[in-house]
Design a protein around this motif. Sequence first.
Motif, PDB file in Angstrom:
ATOM      1  N   PHE A   1      61.020  66.224  63.370  1.00  0.00           N
ATOM      2  CA  PHE A   1      60.209  67.307  62.814  1.00  0.00           C
ATOM      3  C   PHE A   1      60.971  68.151  61.804  1.00  0.00           C
ATOM      4  N   ASN A   2      62.268  68.241  61.905  1.00  0.00           N
ATOM      5  CA  ASN A   2      63.055  69.192  61.130  1.00  0.00           C
ATOM      6  C   ASN A   2      63.342  68.681  59.720  1.00  0.00           C
ATOM      7  N   VAL A   3      62.893  69.434  58.715  1.00  0.00           N
ATOM      8  CA  VAL A   3      63.045  69.032  57.313  1.00  0.00           C
ATOM      9  C   VAL A   3      64.516  68.997  56.909  1.00  0.00           C
ATOM     10  N   GLY A   4      65.307  69.916  57.412  1.00  0.00           N
ATOM     11  CA  GLY A   4      66.733  69.927  57.098  1.00  0.00           C
ATOM     12  C   GLY A   4      67.433  68.689  57.613  1.00  0.00           C
ATOM     13  N   ASP A   5      67.075  68.271  58.830  1.00  0.00           N
ATOM     14  CA  ASP A   5      67.658  67.057  59.393  1.00  0.00           C
ATOM     15  C   ASP A   5      67.257  65.826  58.597  1.00  0.00           C
ATOM     16  N   ILE A   6      66.031  65.809  58.099  1.00  0.00           N
ATOM     17  CA  ILE A   6      65.567  64.687  57.277  1.00  0.00           C
ATOM     18  C   ILE A   6      66.446  64.563  56.030  1.00  0.00           C
ATOM     19  N   ALA A   7      66.763  65.679  55.398  1.00  0.00           N
ATOM     20  CA  ALA A   7      67.605  65.657  54.201  1.00  0.00           C
ATOM     21  C   ALA A   7      69.001  65.127  54.517  1.00  0.00           C
ATOM     22  N   VAL A   8      69.562  65.541  55.652  1.00  0.00           N
ATOM     23  CA  VAL A   8      70.891  65.071  56.048  1.00  0.00           C
ATOM     24  C   VAL A   8      70.859  63.576  56.334  1.00  0.00           C
ATOM     25  N   ILE A   9      69.836  63.121  57.056  1.00  0.00           N
ATOM     26  CA  ILE A   9      69.706  61.696  57.381  1.00  0.00           C
ATOM     27  C   ILE A   9      69.601  60.871  56.106  1.00  0.00           C
ATOM     28  N   LYS A  10      68.786  61.321  55.155  1.00  0.00           N
ATOM     29  CA  LYS A  10      68.642  60.601  53.888  1.00  0.00           C
ATOM     30  C   LYS A  10      69.990  60.482  53.184  1.00  0.00           C
ATOM     31  N   SER A  11      70.743  61.553  53.165  1.00  0.00           N
ATOM     32  CA  SER A  11      72.046  61.550  52.514  1.00  0.00           C
ATOM     33  C   SER A  11      72.986  60.535  53.162  1.00  0.00           C
TER      34      SER A  11
ATOM     35  N   ILE B   1      52.965  69.120  64.149  1.00  0.00           N
ATOM     36  CA  ILE B   1      51.824  68.332  64.607  1.00  0.00           C
ATOM     37  C   ILE B   1      52.067  66.860  64.311  1.00  0.00           C
ATOM     38  N   GLN B   2      52.556  66.559  63.128  1.00  0.00           N
ATOM     39  CA  GLN B   2      52.791  65.184  62.717  1.00  0.00           C
ATOM     40  C   GLN B   2      54.249  65.027  62.317  1.00  0.00           C
ATOM     41  N   PRO B   3      55.060  64.367  63.136  1.00  0.00           N
ATOM     42  CA  PRO B   3      56.472  64.212  62.774  1.00  0.00           C
ATOM     43  C   PRO B   3      56.663  63.161  61.684  1.00  0.00           C
TER      44      PRO B   3
END
Length: 118
Positions: free
Chosen positions: A46-56, A79-81
């Motif tokens: 759900f966390n947008v910051g974590d998504i950015a780190v994972i992408k990196s 609601i939608q991960p």
Amino acid sequence: MFCPNCRAEYIEGIIECADCRVPLVVDLPAEKEIEQPEFEKILTIFNVGDIAVIKSVLDSAQIEYIFDGENFNLIDPMIQPARLFVKSAQVPMAKELLKEMNLHFWSLSARDDNKDEE
């Protein structure tokens, strides 16, 4: 404009698919012409910051991935991960890279479930 990978339609002026991160095309090729590597879902988040780190992390390791629904998460959070799909052949490497990360919300761990916690 269409994404040749997920086949999503975009308005004129957009040049890259927001989810697949590939250049858009004017016309979609026939279904049988599309070659898609097999992808496996390895986590939802759900966390947008974590998504950015994972992408990196995945980009630096040249791991092919797709974050499905990452932009929808910004519109309707919690609601939608977002779901992370990684090319099947690269799943072990991706899990190894991500397992030690201290991410905020995991609903499916990248940690090896076969190992006993000490």
